[in-house]
Design an enzyme around this catalytic site. Structure first.
Site, mmCIF file in Angstrom:
data_model
loop_
_atom_site.group_PDB
_atom_site.id
_atom_site.type_symbol
_atom_site.label_atom_id
_atom_site.label_comp_id
_atom_site.label_asym_id
_atom_site.label_seq_id
_atom_site.Cartn_x
_atom_site.Cartn_y
_atom_site.Cartn_z
ATOM 1 N N LYS A 141 -53.813 50.983 19.373
ATOM 2 C CA LYS A 141 -54.437 49.953 20.148
ATOM 3 C C LYS A 141 -55.954 50.069 20.070
ATOM 4 O O LYS A 141 -56.678 49.129 20.350
ATOM 5 C CB LYS A 141 -54.032 50.065 21.614
ATOM 6 C CG LYS A 141 -52.569 49.906 21.885
ATOM 7 C CD LYS A 141 -52.270 50.090 23.368
ATOM 8 C CE LYS A 141 -50.782 50.119 23.598
ATOM 9 N NZ LYS A 141 -50.476 50.492 24.997
ATOM 10 N N ASP A 170 -60.855 61.514 14.076
ATOM 11 C CA ASP A 170 -61.014 62.863 14.633
ATOM 12 C C ASP A 170 -60.672 63.875 13.545
ATOM 13 O O ASP A 170 -61.469 64.129 12.662
ATOM 14 C CB ASP A 170 -60.097 63.071 15.846
ATOM 15 C CG ASP A 170 -60.621 62.432 17.119
ATOM 16 O OD1 ASP A 170 -61.767 62.706 17.484
ATOM 17 O OD2 ASP A 170 -59.864 61.673 17.745
ATOM 18 N N PHE A 172 -64.753 64.259 23.614
ATOM 19 C CA PHE A 172 -63.749 63.244 23.916
ATOM 20 C C PHE A 172 -64.446 61.987 24.432
ATOM 21 O O PHE A 172 -65.090 62.006 25.471
ATOM 22 C CB PHE A 172 -62.728 63.758 24.931
ATOM 23 C CG PHE A 172 -61.549 62.834 25.038
ATOM 24 C CD1 PHE A 172 -60.638 62.722 24.010
ATOM 25 C CD2 PHE A 172 -61.372 62.066 26.167
ATOM 26 C CE1 PHE A 172 -59.555 61.855 24.088
ATOM 27 C CE2 PHE A 172 -60.293 61.203 26.261
ATOM 28 C CZ PHE A 172 -59.385 61.095 25.227
ATOM 29 N N GLU A 175 -60.314 51.127 11.771
ATOM 30 C CA GLU A 175 -60.034 52.185 12.747
ATOM 31 C C GLU A 175 -61.143 52.263 13.787
ATOM 32 O O GLU A 175 -62.295 51.961 13.499
ATOM 33 C CB GLU A 175 -59.944 53.540 12.040
ATOM 34 C CG GLU A 175 -58.552 53.971 11.696
ATOM 35 C CD GLU A 175 -57.751 54.471 12.897
ATOM 36 O OE1 GLU A 175 -58.070 54.137 14.062
ATOM 37 O OE2 GLU A 175 -56.791 55.202 12.661
ATOM 38 N N ASP A 176 -60.771 52.718 14.966
ATOM 39 C CA ASP A 176 -61.762 52.953 16.000
ATOM 40 C C ASP A 176 -62.479 54.283 15.783
ATOM 41 O O ASP A 176 -63.702 54.351 15.820
ATOM 42 C CB ASP A 176 -61.130 52.899 17.397
ATOM 43 C CG ASP A 176 -59.915 53.813 17.551
ATOM 44 O OD1 ASP A 176 -59.428 54.362 16.545
ATOM 45 O OD2 ASP A 176 -59.443 53.971 18.695
ATOM 46 N N LYS A 190 -65.921 61.854 13.725
ATOM 47 C CA LYS A 190 -66.339 63.163 14.230
ATOM 48 C C LYS A 190 -66.277 64.155 13.071
ATOM 49 O O LYS A 190 -65.246 64.779 12.842
ATOM 50 C CB LYS A 190 -65.408 63.641 15.341
ATOM 51 C CG LYS A 190 -65.431 62.809 16.594
ATOM 52 C CD LYS A 190 -64.460 63.401 17.601
ATOM 53 C CE LYS A 190 -64.390 62.613 18.868
ATOM 54 N NZ LYS A 190 -63.386 63.181 19.798
ATOM 55 N N ARG A 245 -60.457 51.449 27.877
ATOM 56 C CA ARG A 245 -60.533 50.682 26.629
ATOM 57 C C ARG A 245 -61.525 49.524 26.731
ATOM 58 O O ARG A 245 -62.142 49.141 25.751
ATOM 59 C CB ARG A 245 -59.172 50.120 26.247
ATOM 60 C CG ARG A 245 -58.186 51.127 25.737
ATOM 61 C CD ARG A 245 -56.971 50.419 25.145
ATOM 62 N NE ARG A 245 -55.845 51.321 24.979
ATOM 63 C CZ ARG A 245 -55.707 52.149 23.952
ATOM 64 N NH1 ARG A 245 -56.616 52.187 23.005
ATOM 65 N NH2 ARG A 245 -54.650 52.939 23.865
#
Length: 183
Positions: A47, A107, A156, A103-104, A135, A169
């Site tokens: 999401k 990681d 985070f 993609e958001d 990251k 979000r």
């Protein structure tokens, strides 16, 4: 929702809405140049990529198709489990298509590495990646990302599609979530 609305939940603000929009416009110009005259399929990863995908699609000045895929390796935690599950598959046949995964955040790269291999195995002419955030210090595998919005610290983060337990979000920027929220 503005970042200030949840200031007590954030350790720091990393990116404002304006900074994100400027960078998405820059990335869009590069995508337009690289895919000029070619049909392009944007594949958003649900999401988290909803905001990035929406803003990128509206900013692009070339014809696109869009589809969505949902994969998960997080659950409700703050670190990837490393086990990828398909929650929603694509509706589009990728055979011969030029595909841009949107993609958001990247990681560890484990989920995205799996997704890249999965989509390439479906007969796409090409599969590239656009990620708003990366990251570098969290990377466990090297993933060839063609377009990166911002490199950020290994903290985070929430906002602009990124969540913690399905919250945050809708923040209009990206902030570091304070540990007291998730510990």
């Amino acid at each position: 929702m503005k970042l200030d609305d949840v200031a007590d939940d954030l350790e720091e603000i990393l990116l404002t809405e304006d900074a994100i929009h400027v960078r998405i416009a820059e990335l869009s110009r590069q995508v337009e140049k690289d895919y000029a005259g070619e049909p392009l399929l944007l594949v958003g990863v649900l999401k988290g990529a909803v905001m990035v995908m929406a803003d990128l699609a509206r900013e692009l000045k070339l014809p696109i198709n869009m589809d969505w895929m949902a994969v998960s390796s997080y659950g409700s935690g703050t670190q990837s489990s490393g086990v990828v599950r398909i929650l929603k598959d694509l509706d589009t046949d990728l055979t011969g298509r030029r595909v841009l995964i949107v993609e958001d955040i990247i990681d560890s790269g484990l989920t995205l590495s799996w997704l890249l291999a999965n989509l390439q195995s479906r007969g796409a002419a090409s599969v590239d990646i656009l990620a708003l955030l990366r990251k570098p210090d969290a990377a466990k595998v090297d993933v060839p990302v063609r377009y990166v919005g911002f490199d950020i610290p290994n903290k985070f983060v929430v906002g602009y599609g990124l969540d913690y337990a399905e919250r945050y979000r809708n923040l209009r920027g990206v902030g570091v979530l304070a540990p007291h929220v998730y510990q």
